[in-house]
Write an enzyme that holds these catalytic residues in place. Structure first.
Site, PDB file in Angstrom:
ATOM      1  N   SER A   1      18.964  47.405   9.433  1.00  0.00           N
ATOM      2  CA  SER A   1      18.578  47.329  10.763  1.00  0.00           C
ATOM      3  C   SER A   1      19.759  47.473  11.610  1.00  0.00           C
ATOM      4  O   SER A   1      21.033  46.722  11.508  1.00  0.00           O
ATOM      5  CB  SER A   1      17.826  46.101  10.857  1.00  0.00           C
ATOM      6  N   MET A   2      19.769  48.174  12.820  1.00  0.00           N
ATOM      7  CA  MET A   2      20.931  48.265  13.611  1.00  0.00           C
ATOM      8  C   MET A   2      20.448  47.884  15.229  1.00  0.00           C
ATOM      9  O   MET A   2      21.141  48.354  16.032  1.00  0.00           O
ATOM     10  CB  MET A   2      21.286  49.782  13.864  1.00  0.00           C
ATOM     11  N   GLY A   3      19.497  46.820  15.388  1.00  0.00           N
ATOM     12  CA  GLY A   3      19.087  46.748  16.632  1.00  0.00           C
ATOM     13  C   GLY A   3      18.703  47.720  17.372  1.00  0.00           C
ATOM     14  O   GLY A   3      17.696  48.354  17.125  1.00  0.00           O
TER      15      GLY A   3
ATOM     16  N   GLY B   1      12.933  41.080  12.485  1.00  0.00           N
ATOM     17  CA  GLY B   1      13.410  41.427  11.036  1.00  0.00           C
ATOM     18  C   GLY B   1      12.193  40.881   9.994  1.00  0.00           C
ATOM     19  O   GLY B   1      12.376  41.884   8.886  1.00  0.00           O
ATOM     20  N   ASP B   2      11.843  39.975  10.099  1.00  0.00           N
ATOM     21  CA  ASP B   2      10.841  39.667   9.137  1.00  0.00           C
ATOM     22  C   ASP B   2       9.547  40.322   8.992  1.00  0.00           C
ATOM     23  O   ASP B   2       8.827  40.568   8.083  1.00  0.00           O
ATOM     24  CB  ASP B   2      10.362  38.000   9.456  1.00  0.00           C
TER      25      ASP B   2
ATOM     26  N   GLU C   1      19.869  50.375  18.137  1.00  0.00           N
ATOM     27  CA  GLU C   1      20.119  51.876  17.847  1.00  0.00           C
ATOM     28  C   GLU C   1      19.167  52.084  16.526  1.00  0.00           C
ATOM     29  O   GLU C   1      19.111  53.252  16.036  1.00  0.00           O
ATOM     30  CB  GLU C   1      21.653  51.804  17.296  1.00  0.00           C
ATOM     31  N   GLY C   2      18.322  51.334  16.089  1.00  0.00           N
ATOM     32  CA  GLY C   2      17.457  51.906  15.048  1.00  0.00           C
ATOM     33  C   GLY C   2      17.312  51.263  13.887  1.00  0.00           C
ATOM     34  O   GLY C   2      18.014  50.076  13.603  1.00  0.00           O
TER      35      GLY C   2
END
Length: 307
Positions: A219-221, A250-251, A223-224
Site C-alpha cells: 500500500s502506497m497511500g 488497511g484492515d 499513490e495507490g
C-alpha cells in the site's frame, strides 16, 4: 471459514477538532467509540459485505466487555481468551485538514498460559487465518511465525499484516499473503523510502516470496497500491472519494484479500475488491466499514495497469 486474530484489541475512540493545539485545551467534536484492533476491523468489514468470520484474540475488563457487546450487536461470531487487566482504549483525533493524531495505549499483559489457551482455540479452526496488528506486553516477537507454521501444518492459508519484528519473524514462515506498506518495506530492506519506485518495490516484493509467500500487496497511500505475484505485478491508483478518515483502510484491504483466498479470485478481481473496500473505509467515520452497495459502486471505479 475466515478467522481473524487480534492480540491487542482496543476501544477505538475517534474525534475531530478544528485545529489540534499542542499543550493547550482541545474540545473534541463528533466523538464515537468502536470495537477496534486490526483483526476486529477485518471481521467488521467482512460482515458489511456479507462474509462470515470468527474473531478471536485477547480481551480484558470492562473495555473487553464493550467490544464483545459490539461484536454481538453486529452479529459477528467471536471467541476471545479473557486475560487480566483491561483492554486498551485508543484515541484518534482528526483536524480540519484530516491530519490524524493517534494516542494508543499499550494494552494488558499476556501470560504464557494465555497464549497457550489462544493456540488451543486456533488449533480448531479451518480455512483462512488472518494475523494482523501489534501485540501486547508478554507476547513474544516470533508469535506470528509460530502460528503461521502451525496453520500451514494444519493446511490453513495465512494472511500476515504486521510490522517491525513481528513482520521480520512472521515472513520466515512464508505466509500466503502479506501486506506491507512502502515505509515498512523500506524499513525491512533498509532502503530509503524515496528510492522505492515501482520497479524496485517489485524486486523487493519477490525477495519476500522466497520463503513461500504467493502474493505481496504494497500500500502506497495517496499513490495507490501494488499487487505482486511471482510472474505478474499490477498498479492500482487511489480512488478519488469524499475522504473522512484513513483509520481502518488497511484492515479493509486485508478483508478483501481474505475474501479473495476464500473465493479463489484471480489477481485482478482480488485487487479490485481490496482497493474498493479500502476506499470505502476512507469514506466513513471512525473504523466503520462501507456498506456492500458502496463497495460495489467503488469497484466500478477501480482501474489497474501492468507494471
Amino acid at each position: 471459514m475466515i478467522t481473524t486474530v487480534t492480540f491487542n484489541p482496543a476501544v477505538d475512540k475517534t474525534a475531530q477538532v478544528q485545529t489540534l493545539v499542542m499543550g493547550g485545551l482541545n474540545r473534541l467534536q463528533n466523538v464515537r467509540q468502536d470495537a477496534g484492533g486490526k483483526g476486529i476491523n477485518v471481521s467488521k468489514t467482512l460482515k458489511a459485505v456479507g462474509v462470515d468470520s470468527l474473531a478471536t484474540g485477547f480481551l480484558a475488563g470492562n473495555a473487553g466487555d464493550f467490544i464483545r457487546q459490539r461484536l454481538q450487536d453486529l452479529e459477528i461470531a467471536h471467541d476471545f481468551v479473557e486475560v487480566q487487566g483491561n483492554t486498551r482504549t485508543n484515541l484518534k483525533v482528526l483536524d480540519a485538514a484530516m491530519t490524524l493524531t493517534e494516542l494508543n495505549e499499550a494494552g494488558p499483559a499476556c501470560s504464557f498460559d494465555d497464549i497457550a489457551r489462544l493456540e488451543e482455540k486456533l488449533a480448531q479452526v479451518q480455512g483462512i487465518l488472518v494475523l494482523s496488528g501489534n501485540v501486547g506486553p508478554g507476547v513474544p516477537e516470533d508469535i506470528y511465525r509460530r502460528l503461521t507454521e502451525k496453520a500451514h501444518a494444519a493446511r490453513l492459508q495465512v494472511i500476515l499484516d504486521a510490522d517491525g519484528a513481528l513482520f521480520r519473524e512472521g515472513i520466515q514462515a512464508g505466509p500466503d499473503v502479506i501486506k506491507p506498506n512502502r515505509f515498512e518495506l523500506s524499513q525491512y530492506f533498509q532502503v530509503p523510502e524515496e528510492e522505492l519506485d515501482t520497479a524496485r518495490m517489485i524486486v523487493l516484493a519477490r525477495k519476500l516470496m522466497e520463503t513461500g509467500t504467493r502474493l505481496v500487496v504494497i500500500s502506497m497511500g495517496e499513490e495507490g497500491s501494488l499487487f505482486v505475484t511471482a510472474d505478474r505485478a499490477i498498479v492500482l491508483p487511489a480512488l478519488k472519494i469524499p475522504f473522512q478518515s484513513a483509520v481502518g483502510a488497511g484492515d479493509a484491504m486485508v478483508a478483501g484479500l481474505a475474501c479473495s483466498l476464500e473465493q479463489g479470485l484471480d489477481l485482478e478481481q482480488t485487487a479490485v475488491l481490496a482497493v474498493a473496500l479500502s476506499a470505502g473505509a476512507c469514506m466513513t467515520e471512525g473504523t466503520q466499514p462501507a456498506d456492500a452497495e458502496t463497495v460495489e459502486a467503488l469497484k466500478l471505479q477501480v482501474t489497474w495497469t501492468e507494471a
